[in-house]
Design a protein around this motif. Structure first.
Motif, PDB file in Angstrom:
ATOM      1  N   SER A 126       0.829  -1.211   0.000  1.00 28.42           N
ATOM      2  CA  SER A 126       0.000   0.000   0.000  1.00 28.42           C
ATOM      3  C   SER A 126       0.860   1.257   0.000  1.00 28.42           C
ATOM      4  CB  SER A 126      -0.918   0.013   1.225  1.00 28.42           C
ATOM      5  OG  SER A 126      -0.152   0.032   2.422  1.00 28.42           O
ATOM      6  N   HIS A 170      -4.712  -2.020  11.266  1.00 26.92           N
ATOM      7  CA  HIS A 170      -3.968  -3.279  11.198  1.00 26.92           C
ATOM      8  C   HIS A 170      -2.629  -3.150  11.930  1.00 26.92           C
ATOM      9  CE1 HIS A 170      -6.297  -5.917   8.474  1.00 26.92           C
ATOM     10  NE2 HIS A 170      -6.751  -4.776   7.949  1.00 26.92           N
ATOM     11  N   ARG A 184      -4.066  -9.488   5.032  1.00 23.05           N
ATOM     12  CA  ARG A 184      -4.937  -9.486   3.854  1.00 23.05           C
ATOM     13  C   ARG A 184      -5.457 -10.901   3.586  1.00 23.05           C
ATOM     14  NH1 ARG A 184      -0.810  -5.755   2.549  1.00 23.05           N
ATOM     15  NH2 ARG A 184      -1.642  -3.717   1.957  1.00 23.05           N
ATOM     16  N   TRP A 220      -7.095 -13.979   1.628  1.00 23.18           N
ATOM     17  CA  TRP A 220      -6.983 -14.381   0.220  1.00 23.18           C
ATOM     18  C   TRP A 220      -7.981 -15.488  -0.079  1.00 23.18           C
ATOM     19  CZ3 TRP A 220      -4.272 -18.971  -1.898  1.00 23.18           C
ATOM     20  CH2 TRP A 220      -4.184 -18.919  -3.305  1.00 23.18           C
ATOM     21  N   ILE A 247     -14.461  -6.698   0.116  1.00 23.29           N
ATOM     22  CA  ILE A 247     -13.210  -6.420   0.821  1.00 23.29           C
ATOM     23  C   ILE A 247     -13.484  -5.903   2.229  1.00 23.29           C
ATOM     24  CG2 ILE A 247     -11.144  -4.995   0.816  1.00 23.29           C
ATOM     25  CD1 ILE A 247     -11.196  -5.103  -2.230  1.00 23.29           C
ATOM     26  N   ASP A 262      -9.999  -8.561   8.198  1.00 26.41           N
ATOM     27  CA  ASP A 262      -8.835  -9.396   8.494  1.00 26.41           C
ATOM     28  C   ASP A 262      -9.250 -10.797   8.917  1.00 26.41           C
ATOM     29  OD1 ASP A 262      -9.988  -8.767  10.876  1.00 26.41           O
ATOM     30  OD2 ASP A 262      -8.150  -8.136  11.887  1.00 26.41           O
ATOM     31  N   GLU A 301      -4.364 -16.150   4.694  1.00 23.97           N
ATOM     32  CA  GLU A 301      -3.596 -14.911   4.613  1.00 23.97           C
ATOM     33  C   GLU A 301      -2.784 -14.904   3.329  1.00 23.97           C
ATOM     34  OE1 GLU A 301      -0.500 -12.117   7.187  1.00 23.97           O
ATOM     35  OE2 GLU A 301      -1.237 -14.028   8.009  1.00 23.97           O
TER      36      GLU A 301
END
Length: 468
Positions: free
Chosen positions: A235, A354, A363, A365, A432, A437, A463
């Motif tokens: 990011s 976070h 993140r 997945w 999202i 998390d 993750e």
């Protein structure tokens, strides 16, 4: 009829508008005029032009008073021209009256002074003035949401003291060859600084490492040594900490969710080592995709502005007209002017959460490629495949990664996600946000397949391993 006469030191103008309407008042006025003129002619056997004009003026003024007493359609106005030397006399300074209710001439008051006024001047009644136009609602005034000459300066003044210059000496075999420069913003009085990760972290490794000693210079000239506390390379957001014995200036974090293309914004920072620099522009796009910029990796969205951004602005704040941070400047298009990009502050706040909770950004997945549907895409898909689900909204899954949580859950290419974790969804952003998390937590997903078949799937996110 307009008559005038001068007698030191003033000039009197008598303006008479005589309506051709027969009546007692009109007859009385004319008789009065004849009587006065006859009296003057008998008294003065010899007269000149000046005395004649004076007589006519007096007669006209007297007749106008008599006639006006009984006739509303008759209007008389008396204007006194005062020479300049007499303008400072206190007794000549009279207030101007508006909207005189009794339609009568302003006679002398008890002091014997004639009020000089503009007669029959009727401004709009206060009841006819819209309270909305004056900025009042319900009898109370409200602030005017307008752009003034000091708007940008006031916004910059709120954030400016908290903007810092970040410099990192570059060594070559122990010899300092230069400095890597950037900007940052103090977001807490304890010395917490928000900046861009590429300013303070070396990207040679996939996990990154601090570039070395960090010099942080405040706007007032004070210098501190900074320490990288957290950094997220994907990011491009990092947190640097400095220690001060006294409280430091801090900037307020705003919201980027309500930004619209065309909103005014300002960028602060230290471009080309020029500290305390402010540039202004507008928001050009609120959700510029990273794929549009050719940026690989996880999909991201940026704020696009036309603020002047140069080397050294990285990590500096993008500020709205309320003096709140709504983005972090991180990159620009080198071959073009007016194409600058910032990380939205709403995304930054999630990253900071976070950092605070886990020390890193977690993140989840799923191994699913997702695409927001709209009417045009749906029409094209139905044209290509008549069995495509009959939907008008949702999220298409065009591809499923082998051996991923999505494949193990039973997702198939062509599925349309309608509900995620029990909530209706229309855009990938919503998925999202729901994921957050949540790693290792089962999530129920409702999808619609070819032939309008509804299927409920359970997926367990893992993750993401972004180093691969």
């Amino acid at each position: 009829m307009v008559l005038s006469h001068s007698f030191c030191p003033f000039t009197v103008f008598v303006v008479i508008l005589w309506m051709p309407e027969p009546g007692f008042g009109q007859v009385c006025g004319r008789l009065t005029l004849l009587l006065v003129m006859s009296c003057f002619l008998r008294r003065y056997g010899r007269f000149n032009r000046s005395s004649f004009v004076r007589a006519v003026a007096i007669a006209a003024f007297g007749s106008s008073i008599l006639y006006f007493k009984d006739h509303a359609r008759f209007t008389a106005s008396v204007v006194v021209r005062v020479p300049e030397p007499f303008l400072d006399y206190r007794w000549l300074k009279c207030s101007v009256l508006h909207d005189l209710s009794p339609q009568r001439l302003p006679f002398s008051n008890h002091t014997g002074m004639l009020k000089l006024c503009s007669y029959r001047v009727s401004p709009y009644p206060s009841s006819d003035i819209s309270t909305e136009a004056s900025g009042a609602v319900g009898g109370e005034s409200k602030p005017c949401d307008c752009f003034g000459k000091n708007t940008i300066a006031n916004a910059a003044a709120k954030v400016g003291p908290a903007v810092v210059n970040i410099a990192i000496p570059q060594d070559f075999f122990g010899i300092t060859t230069g400095k890597s420069i950037g900007s940052g913003t103090i977001i807490n009085k304890d010395g917490t600084i928000l900046t861009a990760a590429h300013v303070v972290v070396d990207f040679l490794g996939t996990r990154g490492s601090s570039k070395g000693k960090i010099e942080v210079t405040l706007q007032d000239g004070r210098t501190f040594e900074g320490l990288v506390v957290n950094a997220d390379l994907h990011s491009d957001i990092a947190i640097v900490k400095i220690n001060s014995e006294t409280p430091l200036p801090e900037a307020k974090l705003g919201s980027s969710s309500r930004l619209r293309p065309g909103d005014w914004v300002i960028a602060l920072g230290c471009p080309l080592s020029l500290q305390n620099t402010v540039t202004a522009g507008i928001v050009s796009c609120v959700d510029r995709k990273s794929s549009d910029l050719g940026v690989s990796g996880m999909p991201r969205e940026y704020l696009q502005t036309d603020c002047a951004i140069n080397v050294g602005n990285s990590g500096g704040p993008l500020v709205n007209m309320d003096g709140e941070i709504i983005g972090v400047n991180i990159l620009k298009v080198a071959a073009a002017d007016g194409l600058s990009f910032s990380v939205p502050i709403d995304s930054v706040c999630k990253i900071l959460e976070h950092f605070k909770k886990s020390g890193r950004v977690i993140r989840p997945w799923l191994g699913l490629k997702m695409l927001d549907l709209n009417e045009m895409i749906i029409a094209q898909l139905k044209k290509q495949d008549a069995s495509f689900p009959d939907v008008n909204k949702g999220i298409l899954v065009p591809m499923v990664t082998p051996r991923s949580p999505g494949e193990r859950a039973g997702f198939c290419p062509g599925d349309v996600v309608i509900e995620f974790d029990g909530k209706p969804v229309e855009r990938l952003k919503e998925v999202i946000e729901i994921l957050g998390d949540k790693v290792g937590v089962p999530i129920r997903v409702l999808v619609k397949r070819a032939g309008d078949k509804l299927v409920t799937l359970t997926v367990i996110p893992e993750e993401a391993n972004l180093d691969v």
